[in-house]
Design a protein around this motif. Structure first.
Motif, PDB file in Angstrom:
ATOM      1  N   UNK A  79       0.796  -1.230   0.000  1.00 41.13           N
ATOM      2  CA  UNK A  79       0.000   0.000   0.000  1.00 41.13           C
ATOM      3  C   UNK A  79       0.831   1.283   0.000  1.00 41.13           C
ATOM      4  N   UNK A  80       2.152   1.190   0.184  1.00 39.93           N
ATOM      5  CA  UNK A  80       2.980   2.389   0.293  1.00 39.93           C
ATOM      6  C   UNK A  80       3.667   2.779  -1.024  1.00 39.93           C
ATOM      7  N   UNK A  81       3.036   2.531  -2.151  1.00 43.62           N
ATOM      8  CA  UNK A  81       3.624   2.959  -3.420  1.00 43.62           C
ATOM      9  C   UNK A  81       3.408   4.463  -3.609  1.00 43.62           C
ATOM     10  N   UNK A 136      -6.084  -2.191  -4.556  1.00 45.33           N
ATOM     11  CA  UNK A 136      -4.966  -1.421  -4.010  1.00 45.33           C
ATOM     12  C   UNK A 136      -5.231   0.081  -4.127  1.00 45.33           C
ATOM     13  N   UNK A 137      -5.815   0.495  -5.233  1.00 48.92           N
ATOM     14  CA  UNK A 137      -6.196   1.905  -5.388  1.00 48.92           C
ATOM     15  C   UNK A 137      -7.259   2.271  -4.346  1.00 48.92           C
ATOM     16  N   UNK A 138      -8.225   1.372  -4.153  1.00 53.60           N
ATOM     17  CA  UNK A 138      -9.263   1.609  -3.141  1.00 53.60           C
ATOM     18  C   UNK A 138      -8.645   1.745  -1.750  1.00 53.60           C
ATOM     19  N   UNK A 139      -7.621   0.917  -1.469  1.00 55.50           N
ATOM     20  CA  UNK A 139      -6.961   0.991  -0.167  1.00 55.50           C
ATOM     21  C   UNK A 139      -6.233   2.320   0.001  1.00 55.50           C
ATOM     22  N   UNK A 140      -5.570   2.789  -1.055  1.00 58.87           N
ATOM     23  CA  UNK A 140      -4.881   4.068  -0.961  1.00 58.87           C
ATOM     24  C   UNK A 140      -5.865   5.213  -0.735  1.00 58.87           C
ATOM     25  N   UNK A 141      -7.012   5.157  -1.403  1.00 57.78           N
ATOM     26  CA  UNK A 141      -8.042   6.176  -1.190  1.00 57.78           C
ATOM     27  C   UNK A 141      -8.576   6.114   0.244  1.00 57.78           C
ATOM     28  N   UNK A 142      -8.744   4.897   0.752  1.00 54.28           N
ATOM     29  CA  UNK A 142      -9.203   4.723   2.135  1.00 54.28           C
ATOM     30  C   UNK A 142      -8.170   5.278   3.115  1.00 54.28           C
ATOM     31  N   UNK A 143      -6.892   5.044   2.825  1.00 52.89           N
ATOM     32  CA  UNK A 143      -5.800   5.567   3.648  1.00 52.89           C
ATOM     33  C   UNK A 143      -5.854   7.094   3.684  1.00 52.89           C
ATOM     34  N   UNK A 144      -6.105   7.698   2.536  1.00 47.32           N
ATOM     35  CA  UNK A 144      -6.221   9.152   2.457  1.00 47.32           C
ATOM     36  C   UNK A 144      -7.429   9.653   3.251  1.00 47.32           C
ATOM     37  N   UNK A 145      -8.544   8.936   3.133  1.00 45.45           N
ATOM     38  CA  UNK A 145      -9.753   9.287   3.890  1.00 45.45           C
ATOM     39  C   UNK A 145      -9.445   9.281   5.386  1.00 45.45           C
TER      40      UNK A 145
END
Length: 463
Positions: free
Chosen positions: A333-335, A361-370
């Motif tokens: 997730x840290x790309x 993975x894109x969904x996870x990055x968006x969730x991380x940002x949220x």
């Protein structure tokens, strides 16, 4: 609302009960859904007929829980669970009654149920409502309240406190004060600790499917149930991330909770990954003191998180496929995509994370940002979100070009290389890897003639 309109299938089912001299009532979640103006399904029926009498009355009946008075009736294409009015005594294992006796009427049956919102029955004969504990009012007021003394109800069944929390998250209800306080009672927690890990896991998954799982997750924490089943997560409480650079607003635990909210509601694997993606930050935290103030770094925290998450998910007895999928997302997730990435770099990225995981993975990055702000509007207006959208578009374009992402998608195989005189062994594998790198840089090279010619040259250099 004094009566409920009974669905046709249940009217026809009731005709059979009446013909045989029995009463039948709709109970459980379907009744609650009706009062909430939701589409009801999964019919549960209570009756004064014994299991043996139900079996005699209907053509196809499966004795799914006959020891506790329950059978499953296959009727008009549906599976309908039918349970005889009953009362229960003793719960020495914290889950199942030691003794089940048949009750004389529906009111007595409803008195054994967990929450008032679940202790309402509707007559299949005329739709009249039986509501001895004012469950209808609690549904209207969005309140979860135990039937009778909450300490007694929770000490009967150790799963009930977790169900209360899951319902609060799932339905957006508040848990009534006495009921909530009882969940944290020492004896109740001891009873809850005895339930099987699979039962907790199943409730956790249902909680993660709720509109805002952070509601239930915070209740699990505040009632000390999280300490029983998910102590690893609690390491994130008061693990501060917000240093002078202002990258984060919340500590690690709240960030994980809110990230879970930000993941797609229909993707449990992504919500699990979001909940656990930074679970390794406390173990990896490094504090540096600068002239501007303290700076917090979490070097390689994704690797720590993957290791801890794998152990936790294994403990919770998720399947190997689920564990591998969630942990793969966490580990990757840290790309950090930048516009300067070449198409070859994107191809290598896709190969590393695997094409089937890109969307998650894109969904996870968006969730991380949220989870950084707990405010979706700040995500949509951010440069980081624009970059992720751009990355998705570029990946889609490259995939549409039928670019090679794996050895299998090369225009040549190991057999082809042997046919031109390259001996079998490790050398063929090295040459194939080199050919794949060539195709990453220039997809137009992925033709048999071109690659065989390159392979001959490589062989001459390597032999």
């Amino acid at each position: 609302m004094n009566k409920i309109k009974i669905p046709v299938i249940l009217q026809k089912m009731n005709n059979i009960f009446e013909k045989n001299g029995f009463k039948a009532y709709l109970v459980g979640g379907a009744v609650r859904d009706m009062f909430m103006n939701k589409e009801a399904s999964d019919w549960d029926v209570a009756t004064d007929a014994t299991p043996e009498q139900v079996i005699s009355a209907f053509k196809k009946v499966i004795p799914t829980g006959i020891a506790h008075g329950t059978v499953t009736v296959h009727f008009m294409g549906e599976e309908i669970e039918v349970t005889t009015f009953r009362i229960e005594q003793g719960y020495s294992d914290g889950r199942h009654p030691d003794k089940v006796s048949y009750a004389s009427d529906i009111e007595e049956d409803l008195s054994r149920r967990d929450f008032t919102m679940n202790a309402i029955a509707v007559s299949l004969k005329d739709g009249s409502i039986v509501d001895p504990f004012n469950g209808k009012a609690d549904i209207k007021n969005k309140v979860i309240r135990s039937v009778g003394n909450p300490l007694e109800r929770f000490n009967e069944d150790g799963l009930r406190p977790i169900r209360a929390i899951r319902f609060a998250s799932q339905l957006g209800f508040e848990i009534e004060t006495n009921t909530l306080q009882a969940i944290s009672n020492e004896k109740v927690l001891q009873k809850t600790s005895t339930i099987s890990i699979e039962r907790f896991r199943d409730e956790l998954v249902k909680l993660l499917k709720s509109p805002k799982p952070s509601v239930g997750l915070k209740l699990l924490e505040s009632t000390n149930i999280m300490k029983l089943f998910l102590p690893e997560l609690l390491e994130g409480r008061n693990c501060i991330q917000n240093d002078v650079r202002g990258y984060h607003v919340f500590d690690v635990l709240d960030h994980n909770f809110y990230s879970c909210d930000g993941a797609p509601v229909h993707k449990v694997n992504v919500r699990l990954a979001a909940l656990l993606h930074d679970i390794g930050k406390p173990a990896s935290k490094v504090v540096r003191v600068t002239d501007e103030g303290e700076i917090y770094n979490f070097f390689s925290h994704e690797k720590y998180s993957e290791t801890i998450a794998r152990k936790l998910l294994t403990k919770l007895r998720f399947s190997n496929n689920e564990i591998n999928n969630v942990c793969h997302l966490i580990e990757n997730h840290m790309f950090h995509y930048e516009e300067s990435w070449s198409d070859a770099a994107i191809r290598r990225f896709v190969v590393r994370v695997k094409p089937e995981n890109i969307e998650d993975l894109i969904d996870l990055r968006l969730a991380d940002m949220y989870g950084k702000y707990n405010m979706p509007i700040q995500i949509k207006e951010s440069n980081a979100c624009d970059l992720l959208i751009q990355l998705q578009d570029r990946i889609k374009k490259i995939q549409e070009e039928n670019s090679a992402f794996t050895l299998k998608s090369l225009a040549v195989s190991g057999k082809d290389l042997m046919e031109i005189g390259i001996p079998s062994g490790k050398l063929i594998g090295k040459i194939l890897d080199s050919l794949l790198e060539t195709v990453f840089d220039d997809p137009k090279q992925n033709s048999k003639d071109v690659l065989l010619n390159i392979a001959k040259n490589l062989y001459e250099q390597m032999k």
